[in-house]
Scaffold this motif. Structure first.
Motif, PDB file in Angstrom:
ATOM      1  N   UNK A  65     -33.179 -13.623  40.621  1.00  0.00           N
ATOM      2  CA  UNK A  65     -33.209 -15.205  40.136  1.00  0.00           C
ATOM      3  C   UNK A  65     -31.565 -15.465  39.907  1.00  0.00           C
ATOM      4  N   UNK A 105     -32.753 -22.982  33.017  1.00  0.00           N
ATOM      5  CA  UNK A 105     -33.615 -21.733  33.366  1.00  0.00           C
ATOM      6  C   UNK A 105     -33.254 -21.062  34.641  1.00  0.00           C
ATOM      7  N   UNK A 106     -33.499 -19.629  34.563  1.00  0.00           N
ATOM      8  CA  UNK A 106     -33.510 -19.114  35.973  1.00  0.00           C
ATOM      9  C   UNK A 106     -34.310 -19.398  37.131  1.00  0.00           C
ATOM     10  N   UNK A 147     -36.043 -18.525  40.824  1.00  0.00           N
ATOM     11  CA  UNK A 147     -36.340 -17.096  41.756  1.00  0.00           C
ATOM     12  C   UNK A 147     -35.588 -17.604  43.117  1.00  0.00           C
ATOM     13  N   UNK A 199     -37.710 -17.092  48.807  1.00  0.00           N
ATOM     14  CA  UNK A 199     -38.626 -18.172  47.912  1.00  0.00           C
ATOM     15  C   UNK A 199     -38.542 -19.456  48.804  1.00  0.00           C
ATOM     16  N   UNK A 203     -29.768 -12.234  38.342  1.00  0.00           N
ATOM     17  CA  UNK A 203     -30.462 -11.191  37.770  1.00  0.00           C
ATOM     18  C   UNK A 203     -31.454 -10.528  38.735  1.00  0.00           C
ATOM     19  N   UNK A 207     -34.862  -8.328  38.913  1.00  0.00           N
ATOM     20  CA  UNK A 207     -36.086  -7.895  38.020  1.00  0.00           C
ATOM     21  C   UNK A 207     -37.123  -7.252  38.759  1.00  0.00           C
ATOM     22  N   UNK A 226     -41.785  -6.407  33.102  1.00  0.00           N
ATOM     23  CA  UNK A 226     -40.924  -7.017  34.003  1.00  0.00           C
ATOM     24  C   UNK A 226     -39.220  -6.846  33.726  1.00  0.00           C
ATOM     25  N   UNK A 260     -35.277  -6.678  33.582  1.00  0.00           N
ATOM     26  CA  UNK A 260     -34.382  -7.329  34.009  1.00  0.00           C
ATOM     27  C   UNK A 260     -33.028  -6.352  34.129  1.00  0.00           C
ATOM     28  N   UNK A 293     -28.904  -6.421  33.979  1.00  0.00           N
ATOM     29  CA  UNK A 293     -28.032  -6.934  32.829  1.00  0.00           C
ATOM     30  C   UNK A 293     -27.426  -8.074  33.431  1.00  0.00           C
ATOM     31  N   UNK A 349     -40.159 -14.616  27.959  1.00  0.00           N
ATOM     32  CA  UNK A 349     -38.708 -13.945  28.189  1.00  0.00           C
ATOM     33  C   UNK A 349     -37.956 -14.480  27.279  1.00  0.00           C
ATOM     34  N   UNK A 379     -33.596 -14.842  25.716  1.00  0.00           N
ATOM     35  CA  UNK A 379     -32.248 -14.596  26.224  1.00  0.00           C
ATOM     36  C   UNK A 379     -31.364 -15.066  25.007  1.00  0.00           C
ATOM     37  N   UNK A 429     -26.027 -14.090  26.831  1.00  0.00           N
ATOM     38  CA  UNK A 429     -26.225 -12.618  27.025  1.00  0.00           C
ATOM     39  C   UNK A 429     -27.387 -12.729  28.357  1.00  0.00           C
ATOM     40  N   UNK A 430     -28.000 -11.635  28.657  1.00  0.00           N
ATOM     41  CA  UNK A 430     -28.793 -11.414  29.627  1.00  0.00           C
ATOM     42  C   UNK A 430     -30.306 -11.812  29.214  1.00  0.00           C
ATOM     43  N   UNK A 431     -31.186 -11.709  30.215  1.00  0.00           N
ATOM     44  CA  UNK A 431     -32.624 -11.953  30.083  1.00  0.00           C
ATOM     45  C   UNK A 431     -33.670 -10.875  29.460  1.00  0.00           C
ATOM     46  N   UNK A 472     -37.367  -9.671  29.322  1.00  0.00           N
ATOM     47  CA  UNK A 472     -38.610  -9.599  29.205  1.00  0.00           C
ATOM     48  C   UNK A 472     -39.114  -9.383  28.117  1.00  0.00           C
ATOM     49  N   UNK A 483     -46.488 -10.482  28.385  1.00  0.00           N
ATOM     50  CA  UNK A 483     -47.324 -10.902  29.433  1.00  0.00           C
ATOM     51  C   UNK A 483     -48.529 -11.021  28.863  1.00  0.00           C
ATOM     52  N   UNK A 539     -38.097 -18.330  26.666  1.00  0.00           N
ATOM     53  CA  UNK A 539     -38.625 -19.031  27.775  1.00  0.00           C
ATOM     54  C   UNK A 539     -40.281 -18.462  27.829  1.00  0.00           C
ATOM     55  N   UNK A 588     -41.419 -14.446  38.890  1.00  0.00           N
ATOM     56  CA  UNK A 588     -41.583 -15.646  37.894  1.00  0.00           C
ATOM     57  C   UNK A 588     -41.000 -16.927  38.517  1.00  0.00           C
ATOM     58  N   UNK A 589     -42.137 -17.651  38.998  1.00  0.00           N
ATOM     59  CA  UNK A 589     -41.724 -18.663  39.887  1.00  0.00           C
ATOM     60  C   UNK A 589     -41.350 -20.153  39.198  1.00  0.00           C
ATOM     61  N   UNK A 626     -40.463 -21.654  35.328  1.00  0.00           N
ATOM     62  CA  UNK A 626     -40.029 -21.377  33.855  1.00  0.00           C
ATOM     63  C   UNK A 626     -39.890 -22.757  33.253  1.00  0.00           C
ATOM     64  N   UNK A 627     -40.094 -22.660  31.817  1.00  0.00           N
ATOM     65  CA  UNK A 627     -39.774 -23.902  30.837  1.00  0.00           C
ATOM     66  C   UNK A 627     -38.541 -23.857  30.732  1.00  0.00           C
TER      67      UNK A 627
END
Lengths: 107, 117
Positions: free
Chosen positions: A36, A43-44, A46, A55, A87, A89, A96, A98, A100, B37, B39, B43-45, B47, B50, B95, B104-105, B107-108
């Protein structure tokens, strides 16, 4: 639990450079890996799924490779729009994890 | 146009509860697994959870297991996250995302949860 380790944490590069980011899994994950891109305040998005599938709509300068525990994301010729955080994942039907993240900065 | 819109974030005291919502449009919501997810700003993501189609299966990260509950209402094209026993470590942008074999295709834009006294 499977851990995902990305390197480097930060990468300084110039426009036109070839850039490689590595992601290692603590055990084999076959090819269940996605990459990502995230820009500040967004937002990330893909880029790559199943380790090496691009993609739809993602520029072909992005590519992914690897299987098992070692994976790479390569940007063949870095463009100004590519300065962002990336990132990896490991994804499955039920989790899922991720990495860092790797921040790609302007040199 | 595929769209996910989160809501429900805000300021809550430690030990409190909050329910996040995610409204989907532009695709057949009931056909997809969905994930949350988070954040921490800067910082990082991470998860965190689900839910499968038809609410059949759910999964949680260890950091939220036993405190958070994910659910969905396909009739309302909506995903939820009930968050209980919140601590400062739960402060983050949350998110929702559409889950598939391609990752994860979608995202909000995220909803911010701040846990502070």
């Amino acid at each position: 639990d499977i851990q995902m380790t990305q390197s480097p944490p930060t990468l300084s590069a110039s426009v036109g450079d070839r850039v490689t980011i590595t992601c290692r899994a603590s055990q084999s994950i076959s090819n269940w890996l996605a990459w990502y891109q995230q820009k500040p305040g967004k937002a990330p998005k893909v880029l790559i799924y199943k380790a090496s599938s691009l993609e739809r709509g993602v520029p072909s300068r992005f590519s992914g490779s690897g299987s098992g525990t070692e994976f790479t994301l390569t940007i063949s010729s870095l463009q100004p729009d590519d300065f962002a955080t990336y990132y990896c994942q490991h994804y499955t039907a039920y989790s899922g994890t991720f990495g860092q993240g790797t921040k790609v900065e302007i040199k | 146009q595929v769209r996910l819109v989160e809501s429900g974030g805000g300021l809550v005291k430690p030990g409190g509860s909050l329910r996040l919502s995610c409204e989907a449009s532009g695709f057949t919501f009931s056909d997809y697994y969905m994930s949350w997810i988070r954040q921490v700003p800067g910082k990082g993501l991470e998860w965190i959870s689900y839910v499968s189609t038809r609410n059949t299966y759910t999964g949680y990260a260890e950091s939220v297991k036993g405190r958070f509950t994910i659910s969905r209402d396909d009739a309302k094209n909506s995903l939820y996250l009930q968050m209980n026993s919140l601590t400062a470590e739960d402060t983050a942008l949350y998110y929702c995302a559409r889950d598939s074999h391609t990752g994860l295709g979608c995202w909000g834009q995220g909803t911010l949860v701040t846990v502070s006294s």
